[in-house]
Design a protein around this motif. Sequence first.
Motif: not given
Length: 124
Positions: A27-32, A38-50
């Motif tokens: 996994k990519v490592k990040r500081t807190s 990153a979490d703030e940016q991905t809050i608006n992203i969703e993966l539609y999937q099977f």
Amino acid sequence: MKFLLKGLRNGLGAIIAFISWLIPTSKVKRTSTQQKKADEQTINIELYQFFGCPFCVKTRRMIRRLNLNIVTRNAQTIGSEFRDEMQRETGKVQVPCLKIIKGDEVQWMFESNDISAYLNKHFG
Ligand SMILES: N[C@@H](CCC(=O)N[C@@H](CS)C(=O)NCC(=O)O)C(=O)O
């Protein structure tokens, strides 16, 4: 026959998903602070999937590797909320598909390679 093929495909997909789950990812490592951003940016992203779709397995692995908290939406079940939404909004059901919400605008991104490139560019 169609029913049998569908069952076979789902079974195979489940095996692929299981094998992928067994294989560790670095996994990519990040500081807190970086992770919070990153979490703030991905809050608006969703993966539609099977669950068992190999292209979705590949995309989920990428998300895991990039250490992203992206919500997954099950679009497999016919008549389900997320499948119907995708059909209505994009005119087709194809997974994986990334739903990117930017204010009032929604972008639907198809193709696992394009999704990987997008996530790598923004979070890699
Ligand atoms: N080239 C696409 C292929 C995606 C694809 O074939 N997805 C299949 C599932 S594995 C799909 O959406 N099928 C629609 C359906 O089964 O309703 C990609 O790389 O994302």
